[in-house]
Design a protein around this motif. Structure first.
Motif, PDB file in Angstrom:
ATOM      1  N   ALA A 116      -3.778   8.368   4.344  1.00  0.00           N
ATOM      2  CA  ALA A 116      -2.842   7.319   3.962  1.00  0.00           C
ATOM      3  C   ALA A 116      -3.539   5.963   3.922  1.00  0.00           C
ATOM      4  O   ALA A 116      -4.397   5.675   4.762  1.00  0.00           O
ATOM      5  CB  ALA A 116      -1.686   7.270   4.947  1.00  0.00           C
ATOM      6  N   PRO A 117      -3.165   5.128   2.950  1.00  0.00           N
ATOM      7  CA  PRO A 117      -3.764   3.794   2.898  1.00  0.00           C
ATOM      8  C   PRO A 117      -3.261   2.935   4.052  1.00  0.00           C
ATOM      9  O   PRO A 117      -2.154   3.145   4.555  1.00  0.00           O
ATOM     10  CB  PRO A 117      -3.281   3.239   1.558  1.00  0.00           C
ATOM     11  N   PRO A 118      -4.062   1.968   4.494  1.00  0.00           N
ATOM     12  CA  PRO A 118      -3.590   1.093   5.572  1.00  0.00           C
ATOM     13  C   PRO A 118      -2.476   0.178   5.058  1.00  0.00           C
ATOM     14  O   PRO A 118      -2.450  -0.163   3.879  1.00  0.00           O
ATOM     15  CB  PRO A 118      -4.831   0.279   5.935  1.00  0.00           C
ATOM     16  N   GLU A 119      -1.564  -0.159   5.949  1.00  0.00           N
ATOM     17  CA  GLU A 119      -0.512  -1.096   5.561  1.00  0.00           C
ATOM     18  C   GLU A 119      -1.082  -2.494   5.551  1.00  0.00           C
ATOM     19  O   GLU A 119      -1.810  -2.892   6.453  1.00  0.00           O
ATOM     20  CB  GLU A 119       0.666  -1.007   6.531  1.00  0.00           C
ATOM     21  N   ASN A 137      -4.946  10.874  -1.832  1.00  0.00           N
ATOM     22  CA  ASN A 137      -6.394  10.723  -1.892  1.00  0.00           C
ATOM     23  C   ASN A 137      -7.020  11.461  -0.712  1.00  0.00           C
ATOM     24  O   ASN A 137      -6.363  11.725   0.281  1.00  0.00           O
ATOM     25  CB  ASN A 137      -6.793   9.242  -1.932  1.00  0.00           C
ATOM     26  N   PRO A 184       1.965   5.449  -3.453  1.00  0.00           N
ATOM     27  CA  PRO A 184       0.512   5.653  -3.354  1.00  0.00           C
ATOM     28  C   PRO A 184       0.107   7.013  -3.916  1.00  0.00           C
ATOM     29  O   PRO A 184       0.841   7.986  -3.802  1.00  0.00           O
ATOM     30  CB  PRO A 184       0.259   5.586  -1.848  1.00  0.00           C
ATOM     31  N   GLU A 185      -1.032   7.040  -4.539  1.00  0.00           N
ATOM     32  CA  GLU A 185      -1.583   8.294  -5.041  1.00  0.00           C
ATOM     33  C   GLU A 185      -2.213   9.064  -3.882  1.00  0.00           C
ATOM     34  O   GLU A 185      -2.842   8.458  -3.009  1.00  0.00           O
ATOM     35  CB  GLU A 185      -2.645   8.011  -6.101  1.00  0.00           C
ATOM     36  N   SER A 203       0.807  -1.224   0.000  1.00  0.00           N
ATOM     37  CA  SER A 203       0.000   0.000   0.000  1.00  0.00           C
ATOM     38  C   SER A 203       0.839   1.272   0.000  1.00  0.00           C
ATOM     39  O   SER A 203       0.320   2.361  -0.258  1.00  0.00           O
ATOM     40  CB  SER A 203      -0.948   0.013   1.196  1.00  0.00           C
TER      41      SER A 203
END
Length: 109
Positions: A95-98, A91, A88-89, A84
């Motif tokens: 932050a996306p989850p790991e 958004n 990452p882009e 992730s």
């Protein structure tokens, strides 16, 4: 691209397979690889339950073991990181989850 498949191959056999694949590639070729990691106890237990259920075992690896697949290659930034977090882009949700997998891209010199 070896995406989520090396976990089906034991450690003793996995590294020579990747080395053989890379040996046949010309300079400037890339290896993209992701694999499940053994960094979360709950995920490790879930994987053990899956394996014990009769499925083809999937071997989780440490970050260091994943790095080993890229020996002799030039890692593309950001290197070996959780899936992730590989470029990452941005958004609006943060932050996306790991996840419980790590990945990288390496270039053959």
């Amino acid at each position: 691209m070896l995406m989520g498949i090396m976990g089906h191959i034991s450690g003793a056999e996995a590294y020579p397979i990747v080395a053989r694949l890379l040996a046949g590639l010309p300079s400037g070729s890339y290896l993209a690889l992701d694999d499940g990691t053994n960094t979360d106890e709950a995920f490790i237990q879930a994987q053990q339950g899956y394996d014990e259920g009769g499925a083809e075992p999937y071997r989780l690896r440490s970050l260091e073991q994943i790095v080993r697949f890229f020996e002799g290659l030039e890692l593309v930034e950001p290197g070996v990181v959780p899936v992730s977090l590989w470029r990452p882009e941005p958004n609006p949700f943060g932050a996306p989850p790991e996840g419980d997998a790590s990945c990288a891209v390496g270039r053959k010199p």
